[in-house]
Scaffold this motif. Structure first.
Motif, PDB file in Angstrom:
ATOM      1  N   LEU A 135      15.009  18.170  49.221  1.00 21.85           N
ATOM      2  CA  LEU A 135      14.884  17.421  47.973  1.00 21.85           C
ATOM      3  C   LEU A 135      15.020  18.325  46.759  1.00 21.85           C
ATOM      4  N   GLU A 136      15.661  17.800  45.721  1.00 18.43           N
ATOM      5  CA  GLU A 136      15.619  18.470  44.418  1.00 18.43           C
ATOM      6  C   GLU A 136      14.252  18.213  43.801  1.00 18.43           C
ATOM      7  N   ASP A 137      13.646  19.253  43.281  1.00 18.20           N
ATOM      8  CA  ASP A 137      12.279  19.135  42.762  1.00 18.20           C
ATOM      9  C   ASP A 137      12.322  18.634  41.325  1.00 18.20           C
ATOM     10  N   ASN A 138      12.493  17.320  41.185  1.00 18.74           N
ATOM     11  CA  ASN A 138      12.641  16.690  39.873  1.00 18.74           C
ATOM     12  C   ASN A 138      11.775  15.435  39.843  1.00 18.74           C
ATOM     13  N   PHE A 139      10.473  15.617  39.664  1.00 15.67           N
ATOM     14  CA  PHE A 139       9.499  14.532  39.718  1.00 15.67           C
ATOM     15  C   PHE A 139       8.567  14.630  38.512  1.00 15.67           C
ATOM     16  N   PRO A 140       9.025  14.231  37.331  1.00 13.11           N
ATOM     17  CA  PRO A 140       8.215  14.392  36.114  1.00 13.11           C
ATOM     18  C   PRO A 140       6.875  13.675  36.161  1.00 13.11           C
ATOM     19  N   ALA A 141       6.789  12.586  36.926  1.00 12.43           N
ATOM     20  CA  ALA A 141       5.540  11.833  36.995  1.00 12.43           C
ATOM     21  C   ALA A 141       4.610  12.354  38.091  1.00 12.43           C
ATOM     22  N   GLY A 142       5.024  13.443  38.744  1.00 16.17           N
ATOM     23  CA  GLY A 142       4.214  14.009  39.816  1.00 16.17           C
ATOM     24  C   GLY A 142       4.754  13.628  41.185  1.00 16.17           C
ATOM     25  N   ARG A 143       4.286  14.370  42.196  1.00 14.76           N
ATOM     26  CA  ARG A 143       4.714  14.097  43.571  1.00 14.76           C
ATOM     27  C   ARG A 143       3.673  14.649  44.544  1.00 14.76           C
ATOM     28  N   PRO A 144       3.648  14.151  45.766  1.00 10.96           N
ATOM     29  CA  PRO A 144       2.782  14.753  46.784  1.00 10.96           C
ATOM     30  C   PRO A 144       3.319  16.117  47.196  1.00 10.96           C
ATOM     31  N   ALA A 145       2.447  16.969  47.716  1.00 10.73           N
ATOM     32  CA  ALA A 145       2.820  18.338  48.089  1.00 10.73           C
ATOM     33  C   ALA A 145       3.496  18.346  49.465  1.00 10.73           C
ATOM     34  N   LEU A 146       4.642  17.721  49.535  1.00  9.84           N
ATOM     35  CA  LEU A 146       5.327  17.559  50.812  1.00  9.84           C
ATOM     36  C   LEU A 146       5.851  18.872  51.385  1.00  9.84           C
ATOM     37  N   GLU A 147       5.946  19.901  50.562  1.00 13.61           N
ATOM     38  CA  GLU A 147       6.361  21.204  51.090  1.00 13.61           C
ATOM     39  C   GLU A 147       5.365  21.722  52.126  1.00 13.61           C
ATOM     40  N   LYS A 148       4.136  21.221  52.103  1.00 14.69           N
ATOM     41  CA  LYS A 148       3.125  21.651  53.066  1.00 14.69           C
ATOM     42  C   LYS A 148       3.357  21.070  54.455  1.00 14.69           C
ATOM     43  N   VAL A 149       4.253  20.081  54.551  1.00 16.11           N
ATOM     44  CA  VAL A 149       4.529  19.467  55.856  1.00 16.11           C
ATOM     45  C   VAL A 149       6.009  19.552  56.213  1.00 16.11           C
ATOM     46  N   GLY A 150       6.713  20.522  55.602  1.00 17.11           N
ATOM     47  CA  GLY A 150       8.062  20.814  56.051  1.00 17.11           C
ATOM     48  C   GLY A 150       9.200  20.352  55.180  1.00 17.11           C
TER      49      GLY A 150
END
Length: 491
Positions: A265-280
């Motif tokens: 994913l492109e990291d473009n979430f101005p309103a916030g996002r879950p920390a999905l990098e922690k699950v791969g």
């Protein structure tokens, strides 16, 4: 004896992983359109993993849809408290888990309820898996088609939209009026530049209503691009029976899939996002290289094996990979024509990626069907095959194999296999494709003159010549002999 899936039944399940978090501790943060098998095997699983770490419990999923079929899914999932059993299958093992990341499903057709939910400040992401054909893209130009009747309806009735994009736009408008930050719109479909495509659809519809609204969408709403991957076949009675027999769970709509999964994913979430990098999940600045690799090599590979297998009456994908001619056809087309026009991907060996795809296609436990791969060629060929052929044309490279893939699709759309068995309609445009395929039996040019599908490739003399040879061989010699000729460089 089987146990009917529900929240109350979770403690009694044996040999099945269940959510390690309290469902009543979750709150909605994402509305997802298109609650099909892929979504429940992919995004919903990543979120379930994250929730199990004790994180992001305010990012639960709320389902939404616009099709009549969505109501059937809603009823089945609602009866089991929105839970899904996901069965991961490899040749030597099968494991089952119950995911609980979805907590509600809005009634399809209730546009007022959907728009109200989209306007809720708690909703910070709206995601989509609506298939390649759901974006109102002109096949030849690959651009948004504002003249489509569904889009025209939403432009005329913005308060009662029928499309996903009409609902998204109405939700964005409501938030704009209320001074609420826009949600991020995240496509999870296999489309090149899926974020850009989604932006074009939402902004394109907005432009029909108000140019100022369209400009606001482009300036204020984020549409990150993403690459998603997990082979997930359709659910049939076979899968339901296997789940009951092997794990003792009665699930009205389980999901079977491979263990492999990938999400870039492109990291473009101005309103916030879950920390999905922690699950791969892999967050990158530019997803295009990964996307090209997956769409050209994996999805293009699926298209390459689909139609010869369909013409040879092969039912399962792994059975196609066991056929020596089809497996060799896949490897030759990929290594000689597709991979040479795929741009480099960071830290990735493209030939190694192909080998991984071949192993995944050959997985005998998945039960993926050839008919599923053959589905909707009129939308998939312009995304998975024709771009590679155009790149080969522009590079003055050979495209005999890609032309053969197209000829096999044409022959399939004639409506009978090599044995004479009837091929049931398998494309939204089946009637039109069948007419053209019948014309092409005597006049191959009739097929590639569908410029709305082939675009500039229709004018390629090299492609026309190779396509004509391939189709004539398929009709006079049959699929097996044609594959043999191609593999021997005699086509």
């Amino acid at each position: 004896m089987t146990t009917r899936l529900s929240l109350s039944a979770l403690p009694s399940l044996s040999g099945v992983a269940v959510p390690g978090y309290a469902r009543d501790g979750l709150s909605a943060g994402i509305v997802h359109f298109g609650v099909g098998n892929f979504h429940r095997a992919h995004q919903a699983v990543y979120l379930d993993d994250l929730f199990a770490l004790g994180e992001a419990h305010d990012w639960a999923l709320v389902g939404a849809g616009v099709r009549e079929a969505d109501e059937a899914m809603r009823q089945k999932l609602g009866a089991q408290d929105w839970l899904t059993t996901v069965v991961e299958q490899e040749a030597d093992a099968s494991t089952a888990r119950v995911t609980g990341s979805m907590i509600d499903y809005l009634p399809p057709g209730d546009s007022a309820a959907i728009i109200a939910c989209l306007a809720d400040p708690a909703i910070r992401i709206v995601s989509l898996t609506i298939t390649e054909g759901g974006y109102y893209i002109d096949p030849a130009s690959q651009r948004f088609d504002p003249s489509h009747p569904d889009i025209a309806h939403d432009a005329a009735h913005p308060d009662a939209p029928k499309t996903v994009f009409g609902l998204i736009l109405a939700g964005l408008q409501r938030r704009r009026e209320l001074g609420i930050v826009p949600f991020t719109v995240m496509s999870c479909d296999n489309i090149p530049g899926n974020g850009h495509v989604t932006e074009n659809a939402v902004a394109g519809l907005a432009a029909l209503l108000d140019p100022d609204l369209a400009a606001w969408v482009k300036a204020s709403v984020a549409f990150p691009n993403g690459m998603v991957d997990r082979i997930t076949p359709a659910t049939s009675d076979r899968e339901k029976s296997l789940l009951a027999e092997q794990f003792g769970v009665d699930d009205a709509w389980p999901v079977f899939c491979e263990s492999f999964r990938q999400w870039v994913l492109e990291d473009n979430f101005p309103a916030g996002r879950p920390a999905l990098e922690k699950v791969g999940v892999q967050f990158v600045s530019d997803v295009a290289p990964y996307e090209h690799m997956k769409i050209r090599i994996l999805n293009g590979g699926h298209a390459t094996i689909a139609y010869p297998a369909g013409l040879l009456d092969i039912h399962f994908v792994h059975e196609a990979m066991e056929h020596p001619l089809i497996a060799a056809f896949l490897r030759k087309v990929e290594t000689e024509e597709i991979i040479p026009v795929v741009p480099p991907v960071p830290d990735t060996d493209l030939n190694g990626y192909l080998a991984l795809c071949e192993r995944r296609f050959a997985n005998p436990k998945i039960g993926d069907t050839i008919r599923r791969l053959c589905l909707d060629g009129s939308n998939r060929q312009p995304k998975f095959i024709i771009p590679s052929a155009l790149d080969r044309e522009n590079a003055n490279g050979g495209l005999t194999g890609l032309a053969l893939v197209s000829a096999l699709w044409c022959r399939y759309c004639f409506g009978t296999s090599d044995s004479g068995a009837v091929i049931e309609p398998n494309d939204p445009n089946w009637d039109r494709l069948t007419v053209q395929a019948r014309k092409a039996r005597d006049n191959p040019a009739a097929w590639i003159e569908m410029t709305d599908i082939y675009g500039a490739l229709s004018q390629s003399k090299a492609f026309r010549s190779a396509f004509t040879r391939a189709l004539q061989s398929l009709w006079t010699q049959g699929t097996k002999a044609t594959l043999e000729a191609y593999l021997a460089d005699r086509l």
